[in-house]
Motif scaffolding. Structure first.
Motif, PDB file in Angstrom:
ATOM      1  N   ASN A   2       0.834  -1.205   0.000  1.00  0.00           N
ATOM      2  CA  ASN A   2       0.000   0.000   0.000  1.00  0.00           C
ATOM      3  C   ASN A   2       0.871   1.258   0.000  1.00  0.00           C
ATOM      4  N   LYS A   3       0.205   2.410   0.055  1.00  0.00           N
ATOM      5  CA  LYS A   3       0.914   3.686  -0.038  1.00  0.00           C
ATOM      6  C   LYS A   3       1.922   3.871   1.098  1.00  0.00           C
ATOM      7  N   ASP A   5       3.605   1.516   2.689  1.00  0.00           N
ATOM      8  CA  ASP A   5       4.770   0.689   2.362  1.00  0.00           C
ATOM      9  C   ASP A   5       5.644   1.397   1.341  1.00  0.00           C
ATOM     10  N   GLU A 156      -3.402   0.707  -6.166  1.00  0.00           N
ATOM     11  CA  GLU A 156      -3.766   0.310  -4.802  1.00  0.00           C
ATOM     12  C   GLU A 156      -5.097  -0.407  -4.797  1.00  0.00           C
TER      13      GLU A 156
END
Length: 156
Positions: A2-3, A5, A156
């Motif tokens: 995800n963002k 990470d 995402e």
């Protein structure tokens, strides 16, 4: 991934010595949560390694060159690839499209040493048909940074 990470990956690319707490401050997570995410990313094989980038001139690698290599017979590609993996002066070896089969990025301490590397290590007798070498005068950008946040937009 995800963002958050991807933000962690960007931070680590810029400074892999950042502490979990300083990363957590930027992305809004606890130290434990940051460590867990980094451990999971590492387990998934997202990191190839943790390393530093050297100033090549300060360590004596004054010459930077790109070499295009044409292989005469396709069955010799494996031999060539093995040799390039074992040649310290070769920083990168890419199998490419076009008139040449490979693009190499290599360093040498001097032009004389570059000539020796090309002759002894790159131009493997009976394998390499021809090469074309480009010497780098200066580099305006030399980065391995991949903007993971940008690459992940819409995924995402």
């Amino acid at each position: 991934m995800n963002k958050v990470d991807r933000e962690i990956l960007n931070i680590l690319q810029l400074d892999s010595r950042k502490s979990y707490s300083s990363i957590g401050e930027v992305v809004g997570l606890s130290v434990t949560a940051v460590k867990d995410r980094i451990d999971k990313l590492q387990a998934k094989g997202v990191f190839q390694n943790f390393s530093i980038k050297l100033n090549r001139e300060r360590v004596g690698a004054d010459v930077l060159a790109f070499v295009q290599v044409a292989i005469d017979r396709l069955e010799d590609c494996q031999t060539f690839e093995t040799e390039m993996r074992n040649t310290d002066s070769v920083l990168e070896c890419h199998h490419i499209t076009g008139a040449f089969n490979y693009l190499l990025k290599l360093v040498a301490p001097s032009m004389a040493e570059l000539e020796k590397i090309l002759t002894d290590d790159i131009k493997i007798a009976g394998v390499v048909g021809r090469t074309e070498t480009t010497i780098v005068f200066s580099s305006q950008k030399d980065s391995a940074f991949i903007n993971c946040v940008k690459m992940g937009e819409g995924n995402e």
